[in-house]
Each structure stands twice: as C-alpha cells, then as structure tokens.
Design a protein around this motif. Structure first.
Motif, PDB file in Angstrom:
ATOM      1  N   PRO A  16       0.798  -1.236   0.000  1.00  0.00           N
ATOM      2  CA  PRO A  16       0.000   0.000   0.000  1.00  0.00           C
ATOM      3  C   PRO A  16       0.826   1.281   0.000  1.00  0.00           C
ATOM      4  CG  PRO A  16      -1.020  -1.602   1.448  1.00  0.00           C
ATOM      5  CD  PRO A  16       0.291  -2.203   1.011  1.00  0.00           C
ATOM      6  N   VAL A  17       1.924   1.332   0.759  1.00  0.00           N
ATOM      7  CA  VAL A  17       2.685   2.590   0.807  1.00  0.00           C
ATOM      8  C   VAL A  17       3.455   2.825  -0.483  1.00  0.00           C
ATOM      9  CG1 VAL A  17       2.818   2.587   3.327  1.00  0.00           C
ATOM     10  CG2 VAL A  17       4.720   1.635   1.978  1.00  0.00           C
ATOM     11  N   VAL A  18       3.680   1.780  -1.277  1.00  0.00           N
ATOM     12  CA  VAL A  18       4.251   1.983  -2.611  1.00  0.00           C
ATOM     13  C   VAL A  18       3.256   2.741  -3.489  1.00  0.00           C
ATOM     14  CG1 VAL A  18       4.868   0.776  -4.740  1.00  0.00           C
ATOM     15  CG2 VAL A  18       5.886   0.072  -2.576  1.00  0.00           C
ATOM     16  N   ARG A  19       1.992   2.371  -3.399  1.00  0.00           N
ATOM     17  CA  ARG A  19       0.970   3.116  -4.154  1.00  0.00           C
ATOM     18  C   ARG A  19       0.843   4.550  -3.628  1.00  0.00           C
ATOM     19  NH1 ARG A  19      -2.232  -0.312  -7.643  1.00  0.00           N
ATOM     20  NH2 ARG A  19      -0.914  -2.160  -7.865  1.00  0.00           N
TER      21      ARG A  19
ATOM     22  N   PRO B 122       7.727  -2.782   5.448  1.00  0.00           N
ATOM     23  CA  PRO B 122       6.804  -2.311   4.418  1.00  0.00           C
ATOM     24  C   PRO B 122       5.615  -1.492   4.895  1.00  0.00           C
ATOM     25  CG  PRO B 122       6.317  -4.576   4.936  1.00  0.00           C
ATOM     26  CD  PRO B 122       7.531  -4.205   5.745  1.00  0.00           C
ATOM     27  N   GLU B 123       5.551  -1.225   6.184  1.00  0.00           N
ATOM     28  CA  GLU B 123       4.395  -0.512   6.715  1.00  0.00           C
ATOM     29  C   GLU B 123       4.542   1.004   6.667  1.00  0.00           C
ATOM     30  OE1 GLU B 123       1.354  -2.164   8.904  1.00  0.00           O
ATOM     31  OE2 GLU B 123       1.840  -2.846   6.896  1.00  0.00           O
TER      32      GLU B 123
ATOM     33  N   ALA C 216      -4.391   8.914   3.813  1.00  0.00           N
ATOM     34  CA  ALA C 216      -3.412   9.844   3.256  1.00  0.00           C
ATOM     35  C   ALA C 216      -3.819  10.329   1.873  1.00  0.00           C
ATOM     36  CB  ALA C 216      -2.043   9.183   3.202  1.00  0.00           C
ATOM     37  N   GLY C 217      -5.099  10.163   1.547  1.00  0.00           N
ATOM     38  CA  GLY C 217      -5.587  10.676   0.272  1.00  0.00           C
ATOM     39  C   GLY C 217      -5.194   9.838  -0.928  1.00  0.00           C
ATOM     40  N   SER C 218      -4.899   8.557  -0.740  1.00  0.00           N
ATOM     41  CA  SER C 218      -4.530   7.669  -1.840  1.00  0.00           C
ATOM     42  C   SER C 218      -5.554   6.557  -1.964  1.00  0.00           C
ATOM     43  CB  SER C 218      -3.132   7.073  -1.609  1.00  0.00           C
ATOM     44  OG  SER C 218      -2.870   6.052  -2.553  1.00  0.00           O
ATOM     45  N   THR C 219      -6.340   6.602  -3.020  1.00  0.00           N
ATOM     46  CA  THR C 219      -7.371   5.593  -3.218  1.00  0.00           C
ATOM     47  C   THR C 219      -6.779   4.197  -3.338  1.00  0.00           C
ATOM     48  OG1 THR C 219      -8.790   7.201  -4.330  1.00  0.00           O
ATOM     49  CG2 THR C 219      -9.273   4.877  -4.711  1.00  0.00           C
ATOM     50  N   GLU C 220      -5.683   4.056  -4.094  1.00  0.00           N
ATOM     51  CA  GLU C 220      -5.072   2.747  -4.290  1.00  0.00           C
ATOM     52  C   GLU C 220      -4.431   2.225  -3.003  1.00  0.00           C
ATOM     53  OE1 GLU C 220      -4.572   0.372  -7.169  1.00  0.00           O
ATOM     54  OE2 GLU C 220      -6.540   1.320  -7.074  1.00  0.00           O
ATOM     55  N   ALA C 221      -3.798   3.099  -2.236  1.00  0.00           N
ATOM     56  CA  ALA C 221      -3.226   2.664  -0.961  1.00  0.00           C
ATOM     57  C   ALA C 221      -4.322   2.188  -0.031  1.00  0.00           C
ATOM     58  CB  ALA C 221      -2.433   3.796  -0.324  1.00  0.00           C
ATOM     59  N   ASP C 222      -5.437   2.888  -0.023  1.00  0.00           N
ATOM     60  CA  ASP C 222      -6.553   2.484   0.826  1.00  0.00           C
ATOM     61  C   ASP C 222      -7.143   1.153   0.360  1.00  0.00           C
ATOM     62  OD1 ASP C 222      -6.201   4.783   2.283  1.00  0.00           O
ATOM     63  OD2 ASP C 222      -7.848   5.881   1.335  1.00  0.00           O
ATOM     64  N   ARG C 223      -7.245   0.956  -0.959  1.00  0.00           N
ATOM     65  CA  ARG C 223      -7.803  -0.285  -1.489  1.00  0.00           C
ATOM     66  C   ARG C 223      -6.966  -1.487  -1.073  1.00  0.00           C
ATOM     67  NH1 ARG C 223      -7.223  -3.735  -6.083  1.00  0.00           N
ATOM     68  NH2 ARG C 223      -5.491  -2.551  -6.980  1.00  0.00           N
TER      69      ARG C 223
END
Length: 370
Positions: A128-131, A268-269, A288-295
C-alpha cells in the motif's frame, strides 16, 4: 457472489507454495498441481491441491481450470506459458517471463492475440505505501524527480557451499542477480515514478566462482548499475545475493525537487518522506488521500501487512481481470518483456564495458509527462 476461480499450478517449490496461498486467500481453488522431480514432496502436500499430476500436459488436460500459474525454473517459462495460452486460459507466469527478449516478445504477442488475461508477479507494486508514493509523485508533491537510487540485497548465496538451480545459466538464464531481483527493482521504480530507463551502464561480478554441483559459475552474484531516464533523472542501483544479514532488502529513494520518498521492503508498513524542513513517516492504513493505498490496505493499522499480502493482492487483481474487472496497476506480459529488454541491456553493457541504449516497450502503467 462471483464464482470461485479454479487454478492449476505448475511447480511446487517455494514460489509454487506462495502462489497456492495467494490463490486461496484471493478466493480461488487450487484445483491441480503439476510436480517435477525437483519438487520436495513434503511441500507438495502443503499446497493443498485437489489433485496432483506428474506432467504439465496432464495439468492442461483438466477442463475445469480457469487459470494456469507457472512456477517452474526460468528456462521452462516460455514453453509452458505458450502451451497454456494455446488452451485459451488466463496465464500467470513467474518472472522472468522468458530468458530471452525474442521469447518474451513472442509470448507478449501471443497473449495479445489470444485475448486472455496474463500477468507477471511484480508484486512489490502491491504494498500500500508503494501506491502512496506513486500517488504523491503523480500529485506533484515531490516536484521534478532528480535522482532515483536504491538497492536490492540478499544473503542466501553468501556462503561458498550455497547452491540452487538459479545459479545454472541453463536453467535460470544468463543473468541471475539482475535477472532475478534487479528486474523487480526496475519495475518498481518505473511503476512508481513514471520514468523509463533509456540508457545504462552495468558491471556484473561473481563473488563465488565455484559452487556445489556447478563447476564454474557464469552468472553474477552482484551488480552495480547507473542509468538515465526519459525525463532527465539520473539513477543508480546496487544488487547482491551475497550480503550477509540482508534477507530481502529492496530499498529505494526517489528524490525530487521538493521531497524525497524512501521505501524498505523489509519494513513495508511505512513510507519515509523528507523535505528541507521536515521528515515524516507515513504509515499504512492511516488515511493519506490515496485511493489505491486504501484499497490495498486490508488490515487495520498496527496489524502488519507484508510480502504474502502483496502477493495475494496481485493474484486477486489478476482474477478480478479474469472475471471482467479492470484493476489498476496489474503487471502483464508486456512488463515481463520490459524486464527482458532491461536484462539484455545489462548483459550487453557488461560485455562491452560501455553505456548502452535501452529500447522502449509500451506498458499500460506508463503515465504521460505532466
């Protein structure tokens, strides 16, 4: 409720077991596993397959399969992937997609012509944090990226008595450290930043010239690479499979005009974000405003997600595509072809001891310059 995907897995080694766990976690069934003489029988049972067969031909003869996962030694990837594509099933092929550019290109064309879902497990995209890093770069928070650098370090071959089929060029391919782990780093860099490597110079080294069952080692234990990108950034990469204490440390720092972003696959967290005035650690699961990270963040904060979770998310996206969806960021055979092109450039640069150009490959995730 969508139907359960039925999977066939070729190979019961480490990667076969990772795929099997991901299939089940993604809501699929491991219908059949094809084993080879090299697969530990204790691991075969742990895959939990409904049926075990002794050949890939028998696996493909199972009409109930929706998808075939290829997890055998690298030199067999092209042959088995082509045979699976010819049956009209979806194919997930372990990296490298093939050990030559010609074979990877032929497979990419074949998959496109067949119109079937295809994928290569560049799974580090699924942290997720990569996205989150990707979205911050796309949103302009980093500004123009100036230097893209990092490393991928392991220690599983650091002792002279260590050996594995990957060391043998006939089974693993002409490049090992780059062809095995370097392509992961390059895929991640290009996916996150949108930059493409256009030129590189590489130096490959073998630290242990002889290993058990292999008289003379011809593949590299370590590599150093410098590169340039299509958007004016400079880059460097250090690779090693002989660094004691480094188990699977894929690390990057993408440094821009306004902020730098750093990620460590062994931790990775969190995403490290640095500016001239502040340094922050952005944690997975915190909005954090990232749809993909949240998904991709499927557990509450404080309940760590790691490599297997990233692999499960990759398989889930491949299966979603198989069932008619279009998940963002899914790595396909075109990304496998890109990796083969980069590997060939690294080998050519080493042979010629010079900078070489890297031919372009069109992939779905490449974003236009903003």
């Amino acid at each position: 409720m969508q139907r359960r995907v039925r999977a066939g897995i070729a190979g019961a080694g480490f990667m076969g077991s990772v795929h099997a766990r991901a299939v089940r976690a993604a809501g699929g069934d491991v219908a059949v596993v094809a084993v080879t003489k090299h697969d530990p029988r204790s691991r075969v049972a742990a895959l939990g397959a409904e049926r075990v067969v002794e050949s890939f031909v028998e696996l493909l003869a199972d009409d109930s399969l929706d998808v075939v996962h290829i997890c055998v030694p690298n030199a067999l990837h092209a042959e088995l992937a082509a045979a699976a594509l010819d049956t009209g099933r979806a194919v997930i092929c372990e990296k490298p997609l093939a050990t030559t550019v010609a074979e990877a290109s032929a497979l990419t064309d074949r998959a496109r012509a067949a119109g079937v879902v295809n994928a290569v497990p560049f799974v580090y995209r699924y942290h997720p944090v990569v996205r989150l890093a990707r979205d911050r770069i796309d949103a302009g928070h980093a500004g123009a990226l100036r230097i893209l650098h990092g490393s991928y370090l392991q220690d599983w071959l650091s002792r002279s008595r260590d050996s594995d089929w990957r060391i043998d060029a006939a089974r693993g391919g002409a490049s090992r450290a780059f062809g095995d782990i370097g392509i992961h780093w390059c895929d991640l860099m290009e996916f996150v930043t949108g930059h493409r490597i256009t030129r590189l110079v590489a130096n490959l080294k073998t630290a242990v010239p002889e290993r058990p069952d292999i008289a003379t080692v011809t593949t590299e234990d370590m590599a150093t690479i410098m590169f340039e990108t299509d958007r004016g950034a400079a880059g460097s990469l250090v690779l090693s499979q002989v660094s004691p204490g480094r188990k699977n440390r894929l690390w990057f720092s993408f440094d821009g005009e306004h902020e730098s972003l750093a990620f460590d696959q062994e931790c990775p967290e969190q995403l490290w974000v640095g500016t001239r005035d502040d340094v922050r650690l952005l944690s997975r699961g915190v909005p954090a405003g990232s749809t993909e990270a949240d998904r991709l963040s499927v557990l509450p904060p404080g309940h760590p997600q790691g490599y297997q979770d990233a692999f499960t998310a990759f398989v889930a996206d491949a299966y979603a595509a198989l069932l008619g969806g279009s998940p963002e960021g899914r790595p396909t055979f075109a990304d496998g072809l890109r990796a083969a092109v980069l590997t060939e450039a690294v080998l050519r640069s080493t042979r010629e001891a010079s900078w070489v150009d890297v031919p372009p490959v069109s992939v779905a995730h490449h974003r236009p310059t903003k």
